[in-house]
Design a protein around this motif. Structure first.
Motif, PDB file in Angstrom:
ATOM      1  N   TRP A 136     115.498  91.757 121.972  1.00 25.86           N
ATOM      2  CA  TRP A 136     115.160  91.342 123.333  1.00 25.86           C
ATOM      3  C   TRP A 136     116.437  90.998 124.101  1.00 25.86           C
ATOM      4  CZ3 TRP A 136     110.243  87.855 123.958  1.00 25.86           C
ATOM      5  CH2 TRP A 136     109.983  87.582 125.305  1.00 25.86           C
ATOM      6  N   ALA A 137     117.338  90.251 123.476  1.00 31.51           N
ATOM      7  CA  ALA A 137     118.573  89.841 124.155  1.00 31.51           C
ATOM      8  C   ALA A 137     119.480  91.038 124.456  1.00 31.51           C
ATOM      9  CB  ALA A 137     119.320  88.828 123.292  1.00 31.51           C
ATOM     10  N   ALA A 138     119.604  91.959 123.503  1.00 28.62           N
ATOM     11  CA  ALA A 138     120.508  93.103 123.686  1.00 28.62           C
ATOM     12  C   ALA A 138     119.996  94.090 124.716  1.00 28.62           C
ATOM     13  CB  ALA A 138     120.721  93.808 122.349  1.00 28.62           C
ATOM     14  N   THR A 139     118.696  94.082 124.972  1.00 28.34           N
ATOM     15  CA  THR A 139     118.113  95.023 125.938  1.00 28.34           C
ATOM     16  C   THR A 139     117.565  94.311 127.170  1.00 28.34           C
ATOM     17  OG1 THR A 139     115.983  94.958 124.763  1.00 28.34           O
ATOM     18  CG2 THR A 139     117.533  96.708 124.149  1.00 28.34           C
TER      19      THR A 139
ATOM     20  N   ILE B  50     112.779  85.092 128.855  1.00 33.89           N
ATOM     21  CA  ILE B  50     111.509  85.499 129.466  1.00 33.89           C
ATOM     22  C   ILE B  50     111.698  86.256 130.775  1.00 33.89           C
ATOM     23  CG2 ILE B  50     109.476  84.544 130.657  1.00 33.89           C
ATOM     24  CD1 ILE B  50     109.236  82.578 128.245  1.00 33.89           C
ATOM     25  N   PRO B  51     112.598  85.865 131.680  1.00 39.40           N
ATOM     26  CA  PRO B  51     112.755  86.658 132.905  1.00 39.40           C
ATOM     27  C   PRO B  51     113.210  88.097 132.657  1.00 39.40           C
ATOM     28  CG  PRO B  51     113.669  84.472 133.220  1.00 39.40           C
ATOM     29  CD  PRO B  51     113.372  84.611 131.748  1.00 39.40           C
ATOM     30  N   GLY B  52     113.755  88.382 131.475  1.00 40.61           N
ATOM     31  CA  GLY B  52     114.138  89.749 131.114  1.00 40.61           C
ATOM     32  C   GLY B  52     113.140  90.400 130.197  1.00 40.61           C
TER      33      GLY B  52
ATOM     34  N   ALA C  98     111.668  99.943 140.239  1.00 41.80           N
ATOM     35  CA  ALA C  98     110.758  99.166 141.081  1.00 41.80           C
ATOM     36  C   ALA C  98     111.360  97.806 141.407  1.00 41.80           C
ATOM     37  CB  ALA C  98     109.410  99.000 140.386  1.00 41.80           C
ATOM     38  N   GLY C  99     111.998  97.180 140.410  1.00 36.02           N
ATOM     39  CA  GLY C  99     112.611  95.880 140.629  1.00 36.02           C
ATOM     40  C   GLY C  99     113.725  95.914 141.646  1.00 36.02           C
ATOM     41  N   ALA C 100     114.351  97.069 141.832  1.00 32.78           N
ATOM     42  CA  ALA C 100     115.449  97.195 142.795  1.00 32.78           C
ATOM     43  C   ALA C 100     114.952  97.334 144.229  1.00 32.78           C
ATOM     44  CB  ALA C 100     116.309  98.403 142.427  1.00 32.78           C
TER      45      ALA C 100
ATOM     46  N   LEU D  81     116.384  92.921 130.499  1.00 35.50           N
ATOM     47  CA  LEU D  81     116.299  93.707 131.739  1.00 35.50           C
ATOM     48  C   LEU D  81     116.141  92.769 132.928  1.00 35.50           C
ATOM     49  CD1 LEU D  81     116.164  96.495 133.065  1.00 35.50           C
ATOM     50  CD2 LEU D  81     113.682  96.443 132.728  1.00 35.50           C
ATOM     51  N   PRO D  82     117.189  92.549 133.708  1.00 34.90           N
ATOM     52  CA  PRO D  82     117.069  91.668 134.875  1.00 34.90           C
ATOM     53  C   PRO D  82     116.079  92.230 135.895  1.00 34.90           C
ATOM     54  CG  PRO D  82     119.372  92.146 134.369  1.00 34.90           C
ATOM     55  CD  PRO D  82     118.542  93.097 133.561  1.00 34.90           C
TER      56      PRO D  82
END
Length: 347
Positions: free
Chosen positions: A150-153, A117-119, A200-202, A155-156
């Protein structure tokens, strides 16, 4: 709730099986919507012939590519080691299809989705989208494939710290995000949606946003209402994903434990807040303006759906289907107005 297919029993299943031969993304790093659009078109009333035509057109026009070759099997004890590594798409898809066979859909979701979920920004929310569409048909292979995507992509983004929230209003979260100085200087690597999210997250200013929204019994409805208002005000490609994403959240939430439902909503809204630079730092319309739009003359859903069925644009189909389904639940006629506008059936 799973939706009943409208075409003959195996038409959609056959196309979904064929669709799983392709990667979940196509060059360059764009989300492959084909499996989801087959389900949406079916629910909007497309014939089997139209489903086949759409499938072939989408595959050819977008140059869909096969799933990348396997690298190495994902081991259950170290399954998080390769999160976000697109070269491991085959491996993650195979792993999660196996876990769904072993555990069942809900047990797999409850075991693994809390970590993912966080990704949620994975492939610009489209890993979540495919998961939601898998639930609509309770299709084990599609759910396993979707979670692997979802796992392979993955996004932290800035993680939740457990800080006290500051508002229960999703609109206030967007307004506060618009005021963050750092978001006014975001420069994404490309114009891809997930590159905008990542940029934006950065920004250091953005780190606390994930904890701003208080989650309560009414949060799902408020997210849907705010997403509808945002899209009505902007008719923007990025805000379209807020409206459709609210639908996907509603499809996934019943399969999660309560604490994980809260995390799903919180991280989803973090992603929508990350898109305010791309949307143009929007201001939400007043209640009076929304009510004026809500009462505009608009065609009925059969006409809107019929036009969407003939569209080759996946975002037309996605928006119309989600808007129709959301109106069924929330009862807001504005969903029909924005869908008609998207399909150019009204000014």
């Amino acid at each position: 709730m799973a939706l009943a297919p409208r075409t003959e029993p195996d038409a959609v299943d056959d196309l979904l099986i064929e669709g799983r031969l392709f990667s979940a993304e196509f060059p360059v790093l764009l989300a492959n919507h084909l499996p989801m659009m087959i389900v949406a078109l079916d629910q909007l009333g497309a014939t089997s012939e139209r489903l086949r035509q759409y499938f072939d057109n989408y595959r050819t026009v977008n140059g869909l590519v096969p799933t990348p070759p396997p690298v190495a099997p994902i081991q259950r004890e170290q399954w998080t080691d390769a999160l976000g590594d697109r070269s491991r798409e085959y491996d993650y898809r195979a792993f999660f299809e196996g876990e769904v066979r072993r555990l069942g859909i809900d047990a797999t979701v409850q075991a693994y989705l809390p970590t993912l979920i966080p990704g949620i920004g994975a492939s610009a929310l489209h890993g979540m989208m495919r998961t939601a569409y898998g639930f609509m048909r309770m299709d084990p292979a599609e759910v396993g494939t979707a979670i692997g995507y979802w796992a392979a992509t993955y996004l932290p983004m800035p993680p939740s710290t457990g800080a006290d929230p500051i508002t229960d209003d999703p609109g206030e979260v967007l307004a506060r995000a618009c005021a963050l100085p750092g978001l006014h200087h975001v420069v994404p690597e490309t114009d891809l949606l997930w590159h905008n999210i990542r940029a934006a997250g950065a920004s250091p200013d953005f780190a606390p946003v994930v904890d701003w929204l208080a989650i309560g019994p009414d949060t799902g409805r408020r997210l849907a209402s705010t997403s509808l208002a945002l899209f009505a005000a902007t008719m923007d490609f990025s805000s379209l994903h807020a409206l459709t994403g609210s639908h996907w959240i509603r499809m996934i939430s019943p399969h999660l434990l309560e604490a994980d439902r809260a995390a799903l909503m919180r991280h989803f809204w973090q992603i929508i807040a990350s898109l305010v630079p791309k949307i143009g730092f929007p201001t939400l319309p007043s209640a009076e303006q929304l009510d004026e739009w809500r009462h505009l003359p608009a065609p009925g859903w059969p006409e809107i759906a019929a036009k969407a069925v003939q569209s080759e644009d996946e975002h037309d189909i996605s928006l119309v289907f989600s808007a129709r389904e959301e109106e069924k639940v929330h009862g807001d006629r504005l969903y029909r107005v924005v869908a008609a506008r998207r399909m150019e059936l009204m000014d």
